[in-house]
Each structure stands twice: as C-alpha cells, then as structure tokens.
Design a protein around this motif. Structure first.
Motif, PDB file in Angstrom:
ATOM      1  N   ARG A  36     -14.860   5.776  -2.752  1.00 60.28           N
ATOM      2  CA  ARG A  36     -15.371   7.160  -2.648  1.00 60.28           C
ATOM      3  C   ARG A  36     -16.886   7.148  -2.451  1.00 60.28           C
ATOM      4  O   ARG A  36     -17.434   7.939  -1.682  1.00 60.28           O
ATOM      5  N   VAL A  59      -5.569   1.168   1.108  1.00 58.12           N
ATOM      6  CA  VAL A  59      -6.398   0.504   2.118  1.00 58.12           C
ATOM      7  C   VAL A  59      -6.063  -0.993   2.073  1.00 58.12           C
ATOM      8  O   VAL A  59      -5.340  -1.451   1.180  1.00 58.12           O
ATOM      9  N   ARG A  88      -3.717  -3.715  -7.009  1.00 54.54           N
ATOM     10  CA  ARG A  88      -2.615  -2.794  -6.710  1.00 54.54           C
ATOM     11  C   ARG A  88      -1.519  -3.468  -5.901  1.00 54.54           C
ATOM     12  O   ARG A  88      -0.533  -2.810  -5.567  1.00 54.54           O
ATOM     13  N   GLN A  92      -3.527  -8.899  -4.170  1.00 55.05           N
ATOM     14  CA  GLN A  92      -4.796  -8.600  -4.855  1.00 55.05           C
ATOM     15  C   GLN A  92      -4.863  -9.288  -6.217  1.00 55.05           C
ATOM     16  O   GLN A  92      -5.906  -9.802  -6.626  1.00 55.05           O
ATOM     17  N   ARG A 144       0.996   8.452  -2.812  1.00 53.92           N
ATOM     18  CA  ARG A 144       0.337   7.548  -3.776  1.00 53.92           C
ATOM     19  C   ARG A 144       1.338   7.028  -4.808  1.00 53.92           C
ATOM     20  O   ARG A 144       1.318   5.859  -5.181  1.00 53.92           O
TER      21      ARG A 144
HETATM   22  P1  AMP Z   1      -7.814   5.746  -7.049  1.00 55.88           P
HETATM   23  O1  AMP Z   1      -8.966   6.635  -7.368  1.00 55.88           O
HETATM   24  O2  AMP Z   1      -7.839   4.448  -7.789  1.00 55.88           O
HETATM   25  O3  AMP Z   1      -6.490   6.454  -7.179  1.00 55.88           O
HETATM   26  O4  AMP Z   1      -7.965   5.353  -5.510  1.00 55.88           O
HETATM   27  C1  AMP Z   1      -8.005   6.326  -4.484  1.00 55.88           C
HETATM   28  C2  AMP Z   1      -7.540   5.711  -3.171  1.00 55.88           C
HETATM   29  O5  AMP Z   1      -8.391   4.612  -2.812  1.00 55.88           O
HETATM   30  C3  AMP Z   1      -6.139   5.092  -3.191  1.00 55.88           C
HETATM   31  O6  AMP Z   1      -5.114   6.059  -2.975  1.00 55.88           O
HETATM   32  C4  AMP Z   1      -6.239   4.113  -2.026  1.00 55.88           C
HETATM   33  O7  AMP Z   1      -6.215   4.758  -0.769  1.00 55.88           O
HETATM   34  C5  AMP Z   1      -7.640   3.554  -2.233  1.00 55.88           C
HETATM   35  N1  AMP Z   1      -7.640   2.413  -3.170  1.00 55.88           N
HETATM   36  C6  AMP Z   1      -8.275   2.333  -4.365  1.00 55.88           C
HETATM   37  N2  AMP Z   1      -8.071   1.146  -4.956  1.00 55.88           N
HETATM   38  C7  AMP Z   1      -7.279   0.447  -4.107  1.00 55.88           C
HETATM   39  C8  AMP Z   1      -6.700  -0.844  -4.151  1.00 55.88           C
HETATM   40  N3  AMP Z   1      -6.887  -1.665  -5.198  1.00 55.88           N
HETATM   41  N4  AMP Z   1      -5.930  -1.250  -3.091  1.00 55.88           N
HETATM   42  C9  AMP Z   1      -5.741  -0.444  -2.021  1.00 55.88           C
HETATM   43  N5  AMP Z   1      -6.247   0.805  -1.922  1.00 55.88           N
HETATM   44  C10 AMP Z   1      -7.013   1.255  -2.955  1.00 55.88           C
END
Ligand code: AMP
Length: 188
Positions: A36, A59, A88, A92, A144
């Motif tokens: 972000r 991602v 995730r 990873q 998600r």
């Molecule tokens: P979060 O705030 O952790 O829910 O992350 C928001 C979004 O960022 C997720 O829905 C993914 O698109 C991306 N994202 C965050 N962390 C990861 C990760 N470890 N692997 C892949 N995508 C991620």
C-alpha cells in the motif's frame, strides 16, 4: 522471537501486530502495508500491483519475497519480527525459512487467529464503510478469502510439521486475543 501472525483477511493480525510492536519492541513486517505504501508513493512497483490488489488476488511470490528480504536486511538488529500477511504461499514460507537462516534466525512461533466467516464478513463490511479500501468490497473480499483457502491454508500443515503452530480464538475482544497470543509466545 520471530513470530508469524496467521489467519484470514480481517482476522485481526494487523491490530495484534501493532500491540506486540508497542509492548515488546518487535518489528512488524506487513507485506500488505508495504505494498500500500508503494502504491501511495506512485512507484513502479505500486503501479504494477494496484489492479491485482484491488481485485483481491495475491501478487507474485517474487515481489513479496523481495520486499521481505530488503526489510530483513535493513532491520538486522531487531529484537524480533512479526510477520503479518506473509507468508501466504508455501513458496513464500520456504523462502522465508531460507532468508532467516541466512541471518542466523528462524521462525519461533506461528499464531493462527481463528474467526468464523460470519464475523469476518461483519468486520469487513464495517471496515469498508469506515476506510473504503477497494479490496474490502464484498466481491474482492470473496476473492481474498478464496485465495486464503486455496493458497494460504496449506501453510497450516507446513508449520504443524515444524511444531510451531498455535491456535488462538480470534472471536473475542482485542484484549483477550492479545493475552492468548502473549501466552503462546511466552510458552515457547
Ligand atoms: P493485506 O493487507 O495483508 O490483506 O494485503 C492486501 C493485498 O496485498 C492482498 O490481497 C494481496 O493482493 C497483496 N499481498 C499482501 N501480502 C501478500 C503476500 N504475502 N503474497 C501475495 N500478495 C500479498
């Protein structure tokens, strides 16, 4: 102490990670926050991941592994790390084990926050109304949650095999959840 806060989106990982940072001086590494921030700064990375994030999909492993690698190197003297939203995928998790080993470290404890799906939906609806995050809209949230079930849940047996998995009831209030996490950490 290097800890993973594990659980579906909106389980309360970010809230609890911030508490642990304040109380124990650990460094929170949230790939969601990093991504972000990249978007906010308008960097190439931010532009590249924007649509994927808004859709609710993950991602690439390569991108988030590189972010974590950089963060580990620049916080080498940290008292501990709290991984929030990373790893995730199994790829990873394997990369994380290898990166930590390079620094003479390891994951000590994984805390899984368990919250039922109705409560997750209620929390997300509230957060969407309050903060307006694009990926909290009901359609993206479903993506998600599906990503969590298909790609992230397989990490449970991964850490169970390593004897590191602790389950915590994430349904109660923030204080009670924090107490349960503290006992899981202190039992290590
Ligand atoms: P979060 O705030 O952790 O829910 O992350 C928001 C979004 O960022 C997720 O829905 C993914 O698109 C991306 N994202 C965050 N962390 C990861 C990760 N470890 N692997 C892949 N995508 C991620």
């Amino acid at each position: 102490m290097n800890l993973i806060l594990f659980g579906p989106p909106a389980a309360g990982k970010g809230t609890q990670a911030k508490r642990l940072t304040a109380e124990r001086g650990y460094v929170q590494l949230s790939t969601g926050d990093m991504l972000r921030a990249a978007r906010k700064s308008g960097s190439d990375l931010g532009v590249k991941v924007a649509a994927i994030m808004d859709s609710g999909s993950l991602v690439s492993d390569e991108i988030v592994i590189a972010l974590i690698e950089e963060a580990l190197a620049s916080n080498a003297s940290a008292a501990g790390f709290i991984f929030d939203g990373f790893p995730r995928t199994v790829a990873q998790a394997e990369a994380l084990d290898a990166m930590l080993a390079k620094h003479g470290k390891q994951i000590d404890c994984v805390v899984k926050l368990e919250v039922d799906s109705q409560k997750l939906m209620d929390r997300i609806a509230k957060r969407f109304a309050e903060e307006g995050r694009a990926d909290d809209n009901p359609e993206a949230y479903k993506v998600r949650l599906d990503a969590y079930i298909a790609q992230t849940a397989p990490l449970v047996p991964y850490y169970e095999k390593q004897n590191k998995m602790h389950r915590v009831d994430g349904m109660s209030d923030v204080e009670s959840v924090a107490r349960a996490i503290a006992s899981a950490i202190d039992a290590r």
